[in-house]
Scaffold this motif. Sequence first.
Motif, PDB file in Angstrom:
ATOM      1  N   PRO A  22       1.066  -1.321   0.078  1.00 19.79           N
ATOM      2  CA  PRO A  22       0.000   0.017  -0.055  1.00 19.79           C
ATOM      3  C   PRO A  22       0.851   1.165   0.001  1.00 19.79           C
ATOM      4  N   ALA A  23       0.083   2.354  -0.544  1.00 21.69           N
ATOM      5  CA  ALA A  23       0.789   3.638  -0.267  1.00 21.69           C
ATOM      6  C   ALA A  23       2.207   3.819  -1.107  1.00 21.69           C
ATOM      7  N   VAL A  24       2.676   3.277  -2.172  1.00 17.57           N
ATOM      8  CA  VAL A  24       3.822   3.180  -2.432  1.00 17.57           C
ATOM      9  C   VAL A  24       4.511   4.617  -2.996  1.00 17.57           C
ATOM     10  N   ALA A  25       3.615   5.516  -3.194  1.00 18.58           N
ATOM     11  CA  ALA A  25       4.179   6.875  -3.528  1.00 18.58           C
ATOM     12  C   ALA A  25       4.697   7.527  -2.132  1.00 18.58           C
ATOM     13  N   ALA A  26       3.999   7.370  -1.054  1.00 13.91           N
ATOM     14  CA  ALA A  26       4.372   7.807   0.074  1.00 13.91           C
ATOM     15  C   ALA A  26       5.696   7.783   0.588  1.00 13.91           C
ATOM     16  N   ARG A  27       6.647   6.535  -0.051  1.00 13.75           N
ATOM     17  CA  ARG A  27       7.848   6.255   0.383  1.00 13.75           C
ATOM     18  C   ARG A  27       8.690   6.509  -0.682  1.00 13.75           C
ATOM     19  N   VAL A  28       8.359   6.223  -1.893  1.00 16.26           N
ATOM     20  CA  VAL A  28       9.434   6.201  -2.965  1.00 16.26           C
ATOM     21  C   VAL A  28       9.558   7.522  -3.707  1.00 16.26           C
ATOM     22  N   VAL A  29       8.603   8.273  -3.719  1.00 19.35           N
ATOM     23  CA  VAL A  29       8.895   9.695  -4.471  1.00 19.35           C
ATOM     24  C   VAL A  29       9.454  10.841  -3.672  1.00 19.35           C
ATOM     25  N   HIS A  30      10.628  11.237  -4.390  1.00 19.51           N
ATOM     26  CA  HIS A  30      11.256  12.399  -3.904  1.00 19.51           C
ATOM     27  C   HIS A  30      11.747  13.242  -5.115  1.00 19.51           C
ATOM     28  N   LEU A  31      11.092  14.677  -4.812  1.00 21.73           N
ATOM     29  CA  LEU A  31      11.378  15.718  -5.955  1.00 21.73           C
ATOM     30  C   LEU A  31      11.673  16.952  -5.412  1.00 21.73           C
ATOM     31  N   ARG A  32      12.398  17.909  -6.075  1.00 21.35           N
ATOM     32  CA  ARG A  32      12.833  18.976  -5.622  1.00 21.35           C
ATOM     33  C   ARG A  32      12.897  20.097  -6.937  1.00 21.35           C
ATOM     34  N   ASP A  33      12.320  21.084  -6.813  1.00 25.06           N
ATOM     35  CA  ASP A  33      12.265  21.974  -7.649  1.00 25.06           C
ATOM     36  C   ASP A  33      13.638  22.530  -8.137  1.00 25.06           C
ATOM     37  N   SER A  34      13.693  22.300  -9.565  1.00 23.82           N
ATOM     38  CA  SER A  34      15.032  22.542 -10.313  1.00 23.82           C
ATOM     39  C   SER A  34      16.324  21.630  -9.898  1.00 23.82           C
ATOM     40  N   VAL A  35      15.980  20.774  -9.163  1.00 24.09           N
ATOM     41  CA  VAL A  35      17.266  20.162  -8.563  1.00 24.09           C
ATOM     42  C   VAL A  35      17.114  18.694  -9.187  1.00 24.09           C
ATOM     43  N   GLY A  36      16.215  17.775  -8.919  1.00 24.03           N
ATOM     44  CA  GLY A  36      16.041  16.385  -9.450  1.00 24.03           C
ATOM     45  C   GLY A  36      15.055  15.516  -9.054  1.00 24.03           C
ATOM     46  N   ALA A  37      15.056  14.413  -9.485  1.00 27.11           N
ATOM     47  CA  ALA A  37      13.943  13.369  -8.889  1.00 27.11           C
ATOM     48  C   ALA A  37      14.780  12.261  -8.449  1.00 27.11           C
ATOM     49  N   VAL A  38      14.081  11.804  -7.204  1.00 23.58           N
ATOM     50  CA  VAL A  38      14.904  10.275  -6.852  1.00 23.58           C
ATOM     51  C   VAL A  38      14.083   9.527  -6.249  1.00 23.58           C
ATOM     52  N   ALA A  39      14.135   8.473  -6.812  1.00 24.25           N
ATOM     53  CA  ALA A  39      13.219   7.092  -6.226  1.00 24.25           C
ATOM     54  C   ALA A  39      13.707   6.173  -5.436  1.00 24.25           C
ATOM     55  N   VAL A  83      18.338   8.029  -9.911  1.00 31.01           N
ATOM     56  CA  VAL A  83      18.424   9.802  -9.637  1.00 31.01           C
ATOM     57  C   VAL A  83      18.524  10.109 -11.133  1.00 31.01           C
ATOM     58  N   VAL A  84      17.748  11.478 -11.338  1.00 33.37           N
ATOM     59  CA  VAL A  84      17.655  12.148 -12.590  1.00 33.37           C
ATOM     60  C   VAL A  84      17.929  13.603 -12.166  1.00 33.37           C
ATOM     61  N   ASP A  85      18.784  14.438 -12.964  1.00 36.79           N
ATOM     62  CA  ASP A  85      19.040  15.651 -12.482  1.00 36.79           C
ATOM     63  C   ASP A  85      18.632  16.566 -13.647  1.00 36.79           C
ATOM     64  N   ALA A  86      18.848  17.872 -13.362  1.00 34.08           N
ATOM     65  CA  ALA A  86      18.108  18.859 -14.485  1.00 34.08           C
ATOM     66  C   ALA A  86      19.035  19.105 -15.821  1.00 34.08           C
ATOM     67  N   SER A  87      19.844  18.173 -15.698  1.00 36.89           N
ATOM     68  CA  SER A  87      20.605  18.163 -17.373  1.00 36.89           C
ATOM     69  C   SER A  87      20.111  17.007 -17.976  1.00 36.89           C
ATOM     70  N   ALA A  89      20.607  13.855 -17.074  1.00 32.26           N
ATOM     71  CA  ALA A  89      21.661  12.646 -16.597  1.00 32.26           C
ATOM     72  C   ALA A  89      20.760  11.799 -15.436  1.00 32.26           C
ATOM     73  N   ALA A  90      21.140  10.582 -15.790  1.00 31.37           N
ATOM     74  CA  ALA A  90      20.618   9.800 -14.716  1.00 31.37           C
ATOM     75  C   ALA A  90      21.722   8.391 -14.284  1.00 31.37           C
ATOM     76  N   ALA A  91      21.336   8.079 -13.303  1.00 34.11           N
ATOM     77  CA  ALA A  91      21.990   7.137 -12.455  1.00 34.11           C
ATOM     78  C   ALA A  91      21.269   5.918 -11.897  1.00 34.11           C
ATOM     79  N   THR A  92      21.394   4.662 -11.774  1.00 31.59           N
ATOM     80  CA  THR A  92      20.846   3.762 -11.018  1.00 31.59           C
ATOM     81  C   THR A  92      21.548   2.929 -10.028  1.00 31.59           C
ATOM     82  N   PHE A  93      20.879   2.118  -9.025  1.00 31.25           N
ATOM     83  CA  PHE A  93      21.835   1.357  -8.230  1.00 31.25           C
ATOM     84  C   PHE A  93      20.871   0.333  -7.410  1.00 31.25           C
ATOM     85  N   SER A  94      21.111  -0.876  -7.819  1.00 27.37           N
ATOM     86  CA  SER A  94      20.468  -1.881  -6.961  1.00 27.37           C
ATOM     87  C   SER A  94      21.416  -2.804  -5.948  1.00 27.37           C
TER      88      SER A  94
END
Length: 222
Positions: A22-39, A83-87, A89-94
């Motif tokens: 349940p409620a996956v987005a409450a834990r996974v989603v992290h966003l910041r204006d003009s900076v980036g997106a992190v899951a 992770v995705v940034d304002a350019s 660019a993206a990176a992943t890790f497992s």
Amino acid sequence: MTFSIAAHHGGRFGIAAASSSPAVAARVVHLRDSVGAVASQNITDPRLGAVLLDRLAAGQSPREALDSVVGSEPSAEYRQLTVVDASGAAATFSGGRTLGVHAEASGPHCAAAGNMLSDPGVPAAMCDAFDSAAGELEERLLAALAAGLAAGGEAGPVYSAGLATVSANGWRDTDLRVDWQENPIEALGGLLEIWLPQRDDYVRRGLEPAAAPGYGVPGDDR
């Protein structure tokens, strides 16, 4: 338990995610204006989202930010991060203890990852769908989430889904969640159909309240 995509488009950032929990987005989603997106997912530590966004804000690339956080995080082997940034660019890790069948992928201005998947091709299908989809960022993210489900999704059924975006206004201008329901991605699409035509009006309410339209709600006498 989760498959998600983080993306950048036209100066905006967004994430869409789905899960059997349940409620996956409450834990996974992290966003910041003009900076980036992190899951931040798998055996999730939501605190890592803010840490990674801080590293991006300090000037690190997505790969540098991930490497520095993973290198200093004792529980990194349990985490899955994108992770995705304002350019764009993206990176992943497992980490080594990521659950079940798991995979990551990246494309132009996007990165996707999943765990406990039915097929390791799910993240790549999501990135391909995002790249080929037209429309608003929200519509492209939803197309990617639907493509992930069509490619197999999780090994079991999903019950929650969420989609959020930021656009340098100071808050999430889209933040939609289906927290426990059969066919949550379909339901999320229904919510988006209702929300998207009104989104900019609600942004205007925050930025320019005197110019904001009314919606005929009882008690609103404008």
